[in-house]
Design a protein around this motif. Structure first.
Motif, PDB file in Angstrom:
ATOM      1  N   ASN A   1      -1.135   2.439  -9.448  1.00 38.28           N
ATOM      2  CA  ASN A   1      -1.979   2.207  -8.293  1.00 38.28           C
ATOM      3  C   ASN A   1      -0.780   1.341  -7.356  1.00 38.28           C
ATOM      4  OD1 ASN A   1      -4.902   0.719  -8.932  1.00 38.28           O
ATOM      5  ND2 ASN A   1      -4.864   1.435 -10.598  1.00 38.28           N
ATOM      6  N   LYS A   2      -1.729   1.364  -6.250  1.00 37.32           N
ATOM      7  CA  LYS A   2      -1.149   0.565  -4.559  1.00 37.32           C
ATOM      8  C   LYS A   2      -0.617  -0.630  -4.794  1.00 37.32           C
ATOM      9  CE  LYS A   2      -3.018   3.581  -1.204  1.00 37.32           C
ATOM     10  NZ  LYS A   2      -3.808   3.175   0.116  1.00 37.32           N
ATOM     11  N   MET A   3       0.626  -1.294  -4.435  1.00 37.59           N
ATOM     12  CA  MET A   3       1.341  -2.562  -4.735  1.00 37.59           C
ATOM     13  C   MET A   3       0.879  -3.156  -3.849  1.00 37.59           C
ATOM     14  SD  MET A   3       4.824  -1.321  -7.225  1.00 37.59           S
ATOM     15  CE  MET A   3       5.161  -3.173  -7.128  1.00 37.59           C
ATOM     16  N   ILE A   4       1.229  -4.797  -3.784  1.00 38.48           N
ATOM     17  CA  ILE A   4       0.523  -5.174  -2.884  1.00 38.48           C
ATOM     18  C   ILE A   4       1.398  -6.467  -3.035  1.00 38.48           C
ATOM     19  CG2 ILE A   4      -2.072  -5.410  -3.074  1.00 38.48           C
ATOM     20  CD1 ILE A   4      -1.723  -8.366  -4.599  1.00 38.48           C
ATOM     21  N   GLY A   5       1.765  -6.660  -1.264  1.00 36.06           N
ATOM     22  CA  GLY A   5       3.040  -8.025  -0.993  1.00 36.06           C
ATOM     23  C   GLY A   5       2.014  -8.928  -1.156  1.00 36.06           C
ATOM     24  N   LEU A  18       6.707   4.327  10.823  1.00 41.19           N
ATOM     25  CA  LEU A  18       8.164   5.401  10.533  1.00 41.19           C
ATOM     26  C   LEU A  18       7.703   5.919   9.068  1.00 41.19           C
ATOM     27  CD1 LEU A  18       9.771   3.917  13.584  1.00 41.19           C
ATOM     28  CD2 LEU A  18       9.450   6.429  12.977  1.00 41.19           C
ATOM     29  N   ILE A  19       8.340   4.579   8.345  1.00 40.94           N
ATOM     30  CA  ILE A  19       7.884   4.856   6.845  1.00 40.94           C
ATOM     31  C   ILE A  19       7.228   5.674   6.183  1.00 40.94           C
ATOM     32  CG2 ILE A  19       7.804   3.924   4.593  1.00 40.94           C
ATOM     33  CD1 ILE A  19       9.241   1.604   5.683  1.00 40.94           C
ATOM     34  N   LYS A  20       5.857   5.589   7.038  1.00 38.85           N
ATOM     35  CA  LYS A  20       4.706   6.918   6.235  1.00 38.85           C
ATOM     36  C   LYS A  20       4.994   8.114   6.672  1.00 38.85           C
ATOM     37  CE  LYS A  20       1.496   4.279   7.156  1.00 38.85           C
ATOM     38  NZ  LYS A  20      -0.313   3.528   7.766  1.00 38.85           N
ATOM     39  N   LYS A  21       5.088   8.144   8.322  1.00 42.30           N
ATOM     40  CA  LYS A  21       5.738   9.460   8.201  1.00 42.30           C
ATOM     41  C   LYS A  21       6.757   9.987   7.280  1.00 42.30           C
ATOM     42  CE  LYS A  21       8.171  11.437  12.321  1.00 42.30           C
ATOM     43  NZ  LYS A  21       8.603  11.195  13.541  1.00 42.30           N
ATOM     44  N   ALA A  22       8.041   9.422   6.639  1.00 37.12           N
ATOM     45  CA  ALA A  22       8.743  10.571   6.005  1.00 37.12           C
ATOM     46  C   ALA A  22       8.364   9.990   4.274  1.00 37.12           C
ATOM     47  CB  ALA A  22      10.475   8.975   5.918  1.00 37.12           C
ATOM     48  N   VAL A  23       7.760   9.591   3.968  1.00 39.04           N
ATOM     49  CA  VAL A  23       7.121   9.713   2.465  1.00 39.04           C
ATOM     50  C   VAL A  23       5.743   9.673   2.514  1.00 39.04           C
ATOM     51  CG1 VAL A  23       9.032   8.450   2.224  1.00 39.04           C
ATOM     52  CG2 VAL A  23       7.221   7.163   2.617  1.00 39.04           C
ATOM     53  N   HIS A  24       5.439  10.479   1.335  1.00 41.01           N
ATOM     54  CA  HIS A  24       3.522  10.162   0.801  1.00 41.01           C
ATOM     55  C   HIS A  24       3.785   8.807   0.352  1.00 41.01           C
ATOM     56  CE1 HIS A  24       3.134  14.667   2.092  1.00 41.01           C
ATOM     57  NE2 HIS A  24       3.783  14.644   1.532  1.00 41.01           N
ATOM     58  N   ALA A  25       4.333   8.098  -0.549  1.00 41.89           N
ATOM     59  CA  ALA A  25       4.449   7.117  -1.562  1.00 41.89           C
ATOM     60  C   ALA A  25       5.903   6.738  -1.303  1.00 41.89           C
ATOM     61  CB  ALA A  25       3.464   7.572  -2.875  1.00 41.89           C
ATOM     62  N   ILE A  26       5.904   5.366  -2.593  1.00 45.53           N
ATOM     63  CA  ILE A  26       7.289   5.447  -3.417  1.00 45.53           C
ATOM     64  C   ILE A  26       6.977   4.641  -4.440  1.00 45.53           C
ATOM     65  CG2 ILE A  26       9.258   3.963  -3.576  1.00 45.53           C
ATOM     66  CD1 ILE A  26       8.992   3.709  -0.033  1.00 45.53           C
ATOM     67  N   GLY A  78       0.938  -0.925   0.317  1.00 41.62           N
ATOM     68  CA  GLY A  78      -0.196  -0.167   0.223  1.00 41.62           C
ATOM     69  C   GLY A  78       0.548   1.046  -0.215  1.00 41.62           C
ATOM     70  N   ILE A  79       2.019   1.372   0.342  1.00 39.26           N
ATOM     71  CA  ILE A  79       2.872   2.401  -0.115  1.00 39.26           C
ATOM     72  C   ILE A  79       3.757   2.474  -1.468  1.00 39.26           C
ATOM     73  CG2 ILE A  79       4.805   3.886   1.279  1.00 39.26           C
ATOM     74  CD1 ILE A  79       4.460   1.803   3.821  1.00 39.26           C
ATOM     75  N   LEU A  80       4.060   1.271  -1.107  1.00 39.75           N
ATOM     76  CA  LEU A  80       4.666   1.257  -3.004  1.00 39.75           C
ATOM     77  C   LEU A  80       3.637   1.435  -3.744  1.00 39.75           C
ATOM     78  CD1 LEU A  80       6.793  -1.729  -3.429  1.00 39.75           C
ATOM     79  CD2 LEU A  80       7.736   0.959  -3.390  1.00 39.75           C
ATOM     80  N   ARG A  81       3.734   2.397  -5.076  1.00 40.80           N
ATOM     81  CA  ARG A  81       2.287   2.277  -5.807  1.00 40.80           C
ATOM     82  C   ARG A  81       3.563   2.576  -7.634  1.00 40.80           C
ATOM     83  NH1 ARG A  81      -1.814   5.385  -5.318  1.00 40.80           N
ATOM     84  NH2 ARG A  81      -2.796   6.322  -2.957  1.00 40.80           N
ATOM     85  N   CYS A  82       2.497   1.492  -8.223  1.00 40.95           N
ATOM     86  CA  CYS A  82       3.094   1.022  -9.788  1.00 40.95           C
ATOM     87  C   CYS A  82       2.992   2.411 -10.412  1.00 40.95           C
ATOM     88  CB  CYS A  82       1.796   0.531 -10.563  1.00 40.95           C
ATOM     89  SG  CYS A  82       2.269   0.308 -12.159  1.00 40.95           S
TER      90      CYS A  82
END
Length: 492
Positions: free
Chosen positions: A316-320, A459-467, A300-304
């Motif tokens: 789109n949000k990528m899934i694990g 913590l990752i969501k605190k640092a980035v909007h998305a990847i 949900g943090i990674l985006r295609c």
């Protein structure tokens, strides 16, 4: 039996107790039934049914007494649920049956619906059909209500007086403290301390609840912890040594929080930061947060970042997903299939993606912590708060001395109290920021491995909007970190 003995009376017994104590063994109602059965035998009465409302108040309107309601219905019908006739009612005392006028009137109406019934309580056999008995009963109810309210008022006054003295008023041993409610119970206190730190670092209350269940912690009453129980425990000012009543801090004559006689588990600054964090998460939803648990770090943090045929980016949000067994890594990230709204064109190896993003995030958080290393300045509105408190005290004194009439007093009081409340809220917010600044100075890199998956994601969501993850192209190619593009949040 009735044919053989015309004097026999078939009676029902009603037992009730407001508080069953800590053991919850129903011994109080059992004692009442035993005494009533003994009295029935002496009167040549046969007990054919027993109604019981254990641990239920008769004076509170919001409490439904199921067996009392059943008794009213059965008195009206004239028989018990099994069909036995009801010739009378027994109770240990009349206040076991009713404490409110409406209940007395309903009971008397149902009782007298059939002629010749008998009633027995601690005063002996009573004639409920006698003229004036209805008024006598109402007088008894009024006296009972008056006594109940006196007890409640005395209890509230005693509760507040003890609170002002900083004494513990908890009926049960609070979780985290010993039976004396003062000394800390080490294992429980450590669990609370860790929970506070974990939540400030991004863990959810749901996660803390699961951890406490796995550690087999139970509440002081022996029940398993639930989400709401954990939340209430963590929001209680007792944790930092402060005393509160109905969610409000108890303050002394100088408007300072009363410090209790018990040992504190965390500092007031950290408790303010904790409560601010919990309120912030629950704002606008009214529902417990943290119910959705992710298995993979960047779901949900990674985006295609694949560019579609029309020139737009998939985004789109990528899934694990679990990787195939023959691969050297255990999980991967992919864009959803087209039927699920994705493009299915981007795939990333999970372990190396996680490692690279973690390294970037740790570096950013470390830089931000160093930039924020300076102390948060002192709260600049202390004098404003003191002036507002003194103004309220002066107004109250003038009113009590008769210098100010009621109209002027109550017209000016709300504005002063509103100002004080606003300044206290601002002070609490400042303390929360100060605590957050202190927490930010920890060695992120050293503590990263000890953090839970939920904390790392926070913590990752605190640092980035998305990847944004760009596709690597066709064929088996080496992992390329340049195809991962973090969209950083500003340090502010």
């Amino acid at each position: 039996m009735l044919a053989a003995d015309p004097t026999l009376r078939c009676v029902v017994c009603y037992a009730r107790i407001s508080f069953d104590g800590r053991v919850k063994d129903a011994h109080g109602v059992e004692d009442q039934h035993r005494d009533m059965t003994s009295d029935a035998g002496k009167l040549n009465w046969l007990v054919v049914y027993r109604y019981t409302d254990n641990d239920k108040s008769a004076s509170k309107e919001n409490v439904i007494r199921d067996d009392f309601e059943q008794l009213i219905n059965d008195l009206g019908a004239g028989t018990t649920p099994e069909g036995y006739p009801i010739h009378g009612v027994m109770a240990a005392n009349d206040d076991r049956l009713y404490r409110r006028p409406s209940d007395w009137e309903r009971y008397l109406k149902a009782f007298t619906k059939h002629e010749g019934r008998v009633y027995h309580d601690s005063n002996g056999v009573q004639d409920l059909y006698a003229e004036g008995f209805e008024i006598k009963g109402l007088v008894g109810v009024a006296m009972s209500l008056s006594e109940t309210r006196k007890k409640q008022r005395r209890s509230r006054n005693s509760h507040r007086s003890r609170a002002i003295r900083g004494q513990s008023v908890s009926a049960w041993r609070p979780f985290g403290w010993e039976d004396d409610k003062v000394a800390l119970r080490t294992k429980e206190a450590d669990a609370i301390r860790k929970a506070v730190d974990d939540i400030l670092a991004g863990a959810s209350i749901s996660e803390i609840t699961r951890q406490w269940k796995e550690a087999e912690f139970v509440t002081s009453r022996g029940n398993a912890f639930q989400y709401q129980t954990v939340k209430q425990l963590l929001m209680n000012a007792r944790l930092c040594g402060y005393r509160e009543i109905n969610g409000e801090l108890v303050r002394d004559g100088d408007d300072q929080p009363i410090v209790g006689e018990w040992e504190a588990i965390v500092t007031p600054k950290k408790w303010y930061a904790l409560t601010a964090k919990i309120r912030e998460r629950g704002r606008g939803t009214g529902m417990p947060r943290g119910g959705l648990v992710h298995k993979y770090l960047l779901t949900g943090i990674l985006r295609c970042g694949h560019v579609l045929d029309d020139g737009t980016v998939c985004n789109n949000k990528m899934i694990g997903i679990k990787a195939n067994d023959w691969l050297k890594y255990q999980h991967a990230y992919m864009c959803k299939k087209t039927v699920d709204g994705g493009c299915n064109k981007t795939y990333k190896r999970g372990d190396k993606t996680d490692k690279h993003i973690e390294r970037l995030v740790i570096a950013k958080l470390k830089a931000e912590a160093e930039a924020a290393a300076s102390e948060v300045p002192e709260w600049g509105k202390t004098e404003d708060l003191e002036r507002a408190v003194q103004s309220r005290k002066a107004l109250e004194k003038r009113w009590q001395d008769g210098e100010v009439d009621d109209e002027m007093f109550f017209r000016n009081l709300p504005a002063l109290e509103g100002k004080i409340k606003e300044l206290r809220a601002d002070q609490a917010q400042h303390m929360a920021k100060a605590a957050a600044a202190e927490a930010a100075r920890e060695d992120i890199a050293a503590s990263w491995k000890s953090k839970t998956l939920a904390q790392r994601r926070e913590l990752i969501k605190k640092a980035v909007h998305a990847i944004t993850a760009l596709p690597g192209g066709k064929g088996n190619k080496d992992f390329d970190v340049e195809l991962l593009k973090p969209v950083w949040k500003s340090s502010s």
